[in-house]
Design an enzyme around this catalytic site. Structure first.
Site, PDB file in Angstrom:
ATOM      1  N   HIS A  60       6.902  -5.072  -2.106  1.00 48.34           N
ATOM      2  CA  HIS A  60       6.380  -4.012  -1.183  1.00 48.34           C
ATOM      3  C   HIS A  60       5.008  -3.986  -1.026  1.00 48.34           C
ATOM      4  O   HIS A  60       4.197  -4.432  -2.047  1.00 48.34           O
ATOM      5  CB  HIS A  60       7.060  -2.861  -1.661  1.00 48.34           C
ATOM      6  CG  HIS A  60       8.349  -2.649  -1.645  1.00 48.34           C
ATOM      7  ND1 HIS A  60       9.223  -1.518  -1.842  1.00 48.34           N
ATOM      8  CD2 HIS A  60       9.539  -3.523  -1.406  1.00 48.34           C
ATOM      9  CE1 HIS A  60      10.426  -1.738  -1.370  1.00 48.34           C
ATOM     10  NE2 HIS A  60      10.595  -2.939  -1.187  1.00 48.34           N
ATOM     11  N   CYS A 108       9.083   3.648  -1.740  1.00 48.50           N
ATOM     12  CA  CYS A 108      10.580   3.479  -2.435  1.00 48.50           C
ATOM     13  C   CYS A 108      10.502   4.106  -3.657  1.00 48.50           C
ATOM     14  O   CYS A 108       9.239   4.509  -4.437  1.00 48.50           O
ATOM     15  CB  CYS A 108      10.871   2.378  -2.293  1.00 48.50           C
ATOM     16  SG  CYS A 108      10.354   1.228  -3.561  1.00 48.50           S
ATOM     17  N   CYS A 161       8.088   1.835  -6.040  1.00 48.74           N
ATOM     18  CA  CYS A 161       6.871   1.958  -5.850  1.00 48.74           C
ATOM     19  C   CYS A 161       6.137   3.380  -6.161  1.00 48.74           C
ATOM     20  O   CYS A 161       5.020   3.433  -6.472  1.00 48.74           O
ATOM     21  CB  CYS A 161       6.253   1.504  -4.334  1.00 48.74           C
ATOM     22  SG  CYS A 161       6.761  -0.172  -3.970  1.00 48.74           S
ATOM     23  N   GLU A 190       2.816  -1.595  -1.152  1.00 50.48           N
ATOM     24  CA  GLU A 190       2.342  -0.626  -2.165  1.00 50.48           C
ATOM     25  C   GLU A 190       2.289  -1.369  -3.502  1.00 50.48           C
ATOM     26  O   GLU A 190       1.137  -1.129  -4.305  1.00 50.48           O
ATOM     27  CB  GLU A 190       3.379   0.672  -2.285  1.00 50.48           C
ATOM     28  CG  GLU A 190       3.337   1.209  -1.055  1.00 50.48           C
ATOM     29  CD  GLU A 190       4.586   0.961  -0.139  1.00 50.48           C
ATOM     30  OE1 GLU A 190       4.624   1.650   0.823  1.00 50.48           O
ATOM     31  OE2 GLU A 190       5.237  -0.134  -0.554  1.00 50.48           O
TER      32      GLU A 190
END
Length: 178
Positions: free
Chosen positions: A86, A116, A119, A88
């Site tokens: 991801h 999410c 993260c 992040e």
């Protein structure tokens, strides 16, 4: 000078940086960008996609994303099989790679989607205190974020799009005065 100037707020400015970062995404299902900022200074950036040295998602590197595009997996399913990091997480790893670790305390994470669960846990762990985003993510645990004391700000996408339009205007036009 008497002219009033219209320029992006800090949140809008750094969200524009996150929007720019997402252009580097190699994920076929969703493009996300993220920026970590402390004291109005950008310290890390990230976008989602496969790890370095692994075939890009758009080149068939992630079978889970391919199955999602084919309608065999719904959004949010099979995330444990996804090879894409991801945005992040990539920004957080960028901090680790550059040795910024302790510099993330009380920082702000700008991301084109809210984080999410995984993260979110990473953001809490490294000391992020504010998350600024443009959109929702189905797997977000808002209770966890609130419990950890994070401030969540959802920006108006129209404001970001307005600044993108300003950037696209004629180069000779005066971009800042109202």
């Amino acid at each position: 000078m008497d002219k009033a100037f219209d320029r992006p707020t800090w949140d809008e400015y750094f969200m524009l940086q996150a929007e720019l970062a997402k252009l580097r995404s190699n994920c076929i299902t969703r493009q996300v960008g993220a920026v970590i900022v402390r004291n109005n200074r950008q310290i890390a950036t990230g976008y989602n996609g496969t790890p370095p040295g692994v075939k890009n998602c758009f080149e068939g590197g992630c079978k889970r994303c391919q199955m999602r595009m084919e309608g065999k997996i719904a959004s949010g399913e099979g995330l444990d099989r996804c090879l894409c990091n991801h945005a992040e997480a990539n920004a957080i790893m960028h901090c680790a790679i550059l040795g910024v670790g302790s510099g993330t305390k009380d920082s702000t994470l700008y991301t084109t989607f809210i984080t999410c669960l995984e993260c979110s846990k990473m953001a809490i762990t490294i000391g992020i205190k504010k998350i600024v985003c443009l959109g929702n993510y189905p797997e977000t645990d808002y209770d966890l974020l609130r419990q950890a004391g994070l401030e969540i700000v959802i920006l108006d996408k129209k404001r970001i799009n307005r600044w993108i339009q300003v950037l696209l205007e004629e180069p000779n036009s005066n971009l800042t005065p109202k």
